[in-house]
Design a protein around this motif. Structure first.
Motif, PDB file in Angstrom:
ATOM      1  N   ARG A 176     -12.508  -6.223  24.635  1.00  0.00           N
ATOM      2  CA  ARG A 176     -13.718  -6.120  25.389  1.00  0.00           C
ATOM      3  C   ARG A 176     -15.130  -5.800  24.662  1.00  0.00           C
ATOM      4  O   ARG A 176     -16.082  -6.467  24.741  1.00  0.00           O
ATOM      5  N   HIS A 190     -20.619   0.153  32.888  1.00  0.00           N
ATOM      6  CA  HIS A 190     -20.920  -1.291  32.786  1.00  0.00           C
ATOM      7  C   HIS A 190     -19.433  -1.890  32.447  1.00  0.00           C
ATOM      8  O   HIS A 190     -19.282  -1.651  30.897  1.00  0.00           O
ATOM      9  N   ARG A 191     -18.727  -2.282  33.000  1.00  0.00           N
ATOM     10  CA  ARG A 191     -17.554  -2.841  32.578  1.00  0.00           C
ATOM     11  C   ARG A 191     -17.454  -3.811  31.261  1.00  0.00           C
ATOM     12  O   ARG A 191     -16.522  -3.853  30.741  1.00  0.00           O
ATOM     13  N   ALA A 192     -18.469  -4.630  31.614  1.00  0.00           N
ATOM     14  CA  ALA A 192     -18.291  -5.834  30.557  1.00  0.00           C
ATOM     15  C   ALA A 192     -18.563  -5.340  29.297  1.00  0.00           C
ATOM     16  O   ALA A 192     -18.064  -5.823  28.309  1.00  0.00           O
ATOM     17  N   SER A 193     -19.338  -4.387  28.790  1.00  0.00           N
ATOM     18  CA  SER A 193     -19.560  -3.697  27.599  1.00  0.00           C
ATOM     19  C   SER A 193     -19.037  -2.528  27.356  1.00  0.00           C
ATOM     20  O   SER A 193     -18.609  -2.051  26.414  1.00  0.00           O
ATOM     21  N   TRP A 212     -18.496  -8.237  23.926  1.00  0.00           N
ATOM     22  CA  TRP A 212     -19.580  -7.646  24.277  1.00  0.00           C
ATOM     23  C   TRP A 212     -20.554  -7.849  23.041  1.00  0.00           C
ATOM     24  O   TRP A 212     -21.866  -8.197  23.287  1.00  0.00           O
TER      25      TRP A 212
END
Lengths: 286, 335, 84
Positions: free
Chosen positions: B74, C23-26, B78
């Motif tokens: 992840r 913030h799940r994406a990061s 990002w």
């Protein structure tokens, strides 16, 4: 490696290898009542080794390594071998433990509920934990509190307590029957002496407890207590956690659970007797 | 079965065939985990053994390793996304390299993989603009002194390393896949021309064959084989997933035939694959394998003389001898 | 045009004056004060600076375009919003 010691502390098993016998002998003695790693498989490996072959003998210096290391850590003299082993275990936990949220905090238990004390080095969390353990509280740990990611309970991790400088004699006087490690002078943090958790702490080490009170102690001030607002608790706990970031959303959830559900107070105290009184007063008022 | 194996071969054997753990006692599990962690392959191992019946403690550790790899994935994706946003205005091809490319493209080689910094490849002509755009978006130099900076810019295949001021993560911006001083010069223009777009528009990877060529180049011509077991696992996964059609020709084009062939042989020796064709060993392979598997059950690097020989060789490959002497002299003077 | 991170990627927990956002994406945790949560809510669909200022009105002293642009730049740098 030449010498080896395996031990389980709470839910975490360690394998410690050493180029020298001395530290292993000390560990075997002080941790003699502790169990072995489950399944015979340790969670983490620590290595105490001589960086150069002659460093085993000439001004022997212990380099600390293991499964997980930080570069450029300064070696310790052989006389501080026990400290090196404890630091090695701290390093593995700090860098790689991810089954629990780790808080840099001491923890004691009463009636199935846990009191957590967190703060900078020198705030007194180890000393207070030791003193409370003399007053009927069960010691759960002084370096790391392990917070369950599923239900928020605190798991015991009762390593040898690390007492520094003036705190050493205070605890020696309060706990005359306790077992201690050797007194080590001239460490990076001054004089250090380790206290072995008592039989109650070792026997109960697999029993978790629900966190009921969170304290931020500060030594050297006029006695005062104040509640700490949720956002401040949140910030201070992220600073007090070595693995919060690595845990992702589960770490966030665990931290929110504490912030939302556990009352938090900052305690300023001029001496340990005063601190103990303040702590027990807050606990009784819950 | 003979003497118990407790070096890199143990890890290779288990990755090749997870069922080989059937008779393992506690010490062997401990040894296996120690070696895997030292080789940065505990996530790979955890994914490979997912579903196998193992002792409870080992199962816990492997589950933790899989979770850690997932978080790493992840974070890597990002960083790639933030680089994409920073460079979006330049209308310049941006190719992801190495581990980030594997996970972005959903490749087998990315499963459980430990990923370090973000590596990207851009055209050399655009590198100053790329540098400026990254600065604009919050990256800054990891402090290097003047000597290293001049050396880097002139001779290396990448900018000096950048780190993001808030996220504290590094990015390496490459313009080719080997240093300019290396004896081999791959065709950077061809690498860019044959790029493959990623599903989410904007970013690219190298073509399948170029990814394999890069993995081989990186392993042999650019490094001292540290982390070799992991890189060869990448090669193994790539070959298993994509085959080797057209690979020999592409390797020849980049001047990396020997390296690619050796990578295939060594990956075949360690991890085995039907796609390799002939697995006849060449002279010298044994020494490489010895270096690659130089790890003991405590996670220590072993075989110091073999390792040293490869370290010197890696620098020799990067620079002409006179330059190497000067470089090592200056480095030594600085202590 | 600006757009906030997709709502599904934001776990928002108000604490007191501050709000915690995961913030799940990061994988990054942000601790923010008003008007950030309101900005993120308003930007759940893409908006220009002008429209955004109008949407939020004088409520947050952000009718000054410069102040609003500065807040948005911070949000873009943090990854919670994107400039399209």
């Amino acid at each position: 490696m030449r010498h080896r010691f395996d031990v389980r502390i709470g839910p975490v098993g360690f394998r410690i290898g050493s180029d020298w016998l001395g530290p292993i002998t000390q560990l075997e003695e002080l941790y003699r009542d502790y169990p072995e790693p489950r399944d015979g498989i340790p969670d983490f490996t620590v290595r105490l080794f001589a960086a150069r072959p002659w460093r085993r003998f000439v001004r022997p210096a212990i380099t600390i390594a293991g499964d997980y290391t930080i570069p450029d850590a300064a070696p310790l003299p052989l006389a501080q071998g026990l400290l090196a082993a404890e630091m090695g275990m701290n390093l593995q936990m700090a860098l790689a433990q991810r089954r629990y949220l780790l808080l840099h905090a001491s923890a004691v238990e009463r009636d199935g509920r846990a009191l957590l004390m967190t703060g900078e080095s020198g705030s007194g969390k180890s000393t207070l934990a030791a003193l409370l353990s003399a007053r009927g509280w069960r010691l759960m740990g002084d370096e790391f509190a392990l917070v369950d990611l599923d239900d928020g309970s605190v798991h015991a991790f009762p390593r040898l307590l690390s007492l520094k400088n003036e705190a050493i004699s205070v605890v020696e006087l309060t706990l005359p029957a306790a077992r201690f490690g050797p007194r080590m002078e001239g460490t990076p943090k001054g004089a250090i002496r380790h206290l072995v958790p008592n039989a109650q702490a070792i026997e109960a080490m697999e029993l978790p407890a629900a966190p009921a009170l969170l304290l931020f102690p500060s030594f050297g001030f006029v006695a005062e207590t104040r509640p700490v607002p949720p956002s401040e608790v949140f910030i201070r706990l992220t600073q007090a956690s070595t693995n919060y970031v690595a845990l992702g959303e589960r770490g966030f959830d665990a931290l929110i659970r504490i912030v939302a559900g556990v009352p938090a107070h900052a305690i300023d105290y001029p001496d340990t007797a005063s601190a103990v009184t303040q702590v027990e007063a807050l606990w009784d008022a819950l | 079965m003979g003497r118990a194996v407790s070096d890199g071969w143990l890890l290779a054997r288990v990755l090749r065939d997870p069922a080989a753990t059937a008779g393992f006692n506690a010490d062997m599990w401990t040894t296996l985990i120690g070696i895997a962690r030292a080789e940065q392959m505990i996530g790979t191992l955890g994914c490979r053994l997912d579903g196998l019946i193992v002792p409870e403690t080992a199962a816990r550790l492997f589950a933790d390793a899989r979770d850690a790899a997932e978080e790493g994935r992840r974070a890597a994706l990002w960083e790639a996304e933030m680089a994409r946003r920073a460079l979006a205005g330049l209308d310049c091809p941006v190719l992801l390299l190495k581990g980030t490319a594997f996970v972005a493209a959903g490749m087998q080689a990315g499963v459980g993989r430990a990923i370090g910094d973000l590596d990207i490849l851009v055209p050399r002509a655009r590198i100053e603009e790329v540098e400026a755009a990254l600065f604009e978006a919050g990256w800054e130099w990891v402090k290097e002194d003047a000597y290293d900076d001049a050396y880097y810019r002139r001779w290396m295949h990448e900018l000096p390393p950048l780190i993001h001021r808030d996220r504290d993560r590094m990015i390496d911006v490459h313009h080719t896949i080997l240093p300019l001083t290396a004896r081999i010069t791959p065709d950077a223009a061809a690498l860019l021309a044959d790029r493959t777009p990623l599903a989410e528009g904007g970013l690219h990877t190298l073509s399948r064959n170029d990814i394999l060529v890069h993995a081989a180049a990186h392993l042999f011509a650019d490094g001292d084989l540290a982390g070799g077991m992991r890189n060869l696992w990448d090669v193994h996964c790539l070959v298993e997933e994509f085959g080797i059609a057209g690979l020999a020709e592409r390797a020849r084009h980049h001047g990396l035939s020997r390296e690619v062939a050796r990578a295939l042989r060594l990956a075949g020796c360690l991890y085995g694959s039907v796609a390799y064709g002939s697995d006849a060993r060449h002279v010298g392979d044994a020494l490489y394998l010895r270096r690659l598997t130089a790890r003991d059950g405590w996670g220590r690097a072993t075989r110091p003389f073999t390792r040293f020989a490869f370290y010197v060789r890696s620098h020799w490959l990067r620079m002409p001898p006179a330059m190497l002497a000067r470089h090592l002299w200056i480095k030594w003077r600085k202590g | 045009m600006y757009r906030a991170a997709a709502p599904a990627t934001l776990r928002i927990v108000p604490l007191d004056d501050l709000t915690a956002i995961y913030h799940r994406a990061s994988g990054i945790t942000h601790l923010v004060a008003s008007p950030v949560p309101e900005l993120l809510a308003a930007l759940s669909e893409p908006l220009t600076l002008v429209r955004l200022a109008k949407r939020l009105g004088e409520e947050f002293y952000l009718s000054d375009g410069e102040a609003l642009a500065a807040r948005l730049d911070e949000l873009v740098a943090s990854g919670l919003a994107e400039q399209l």
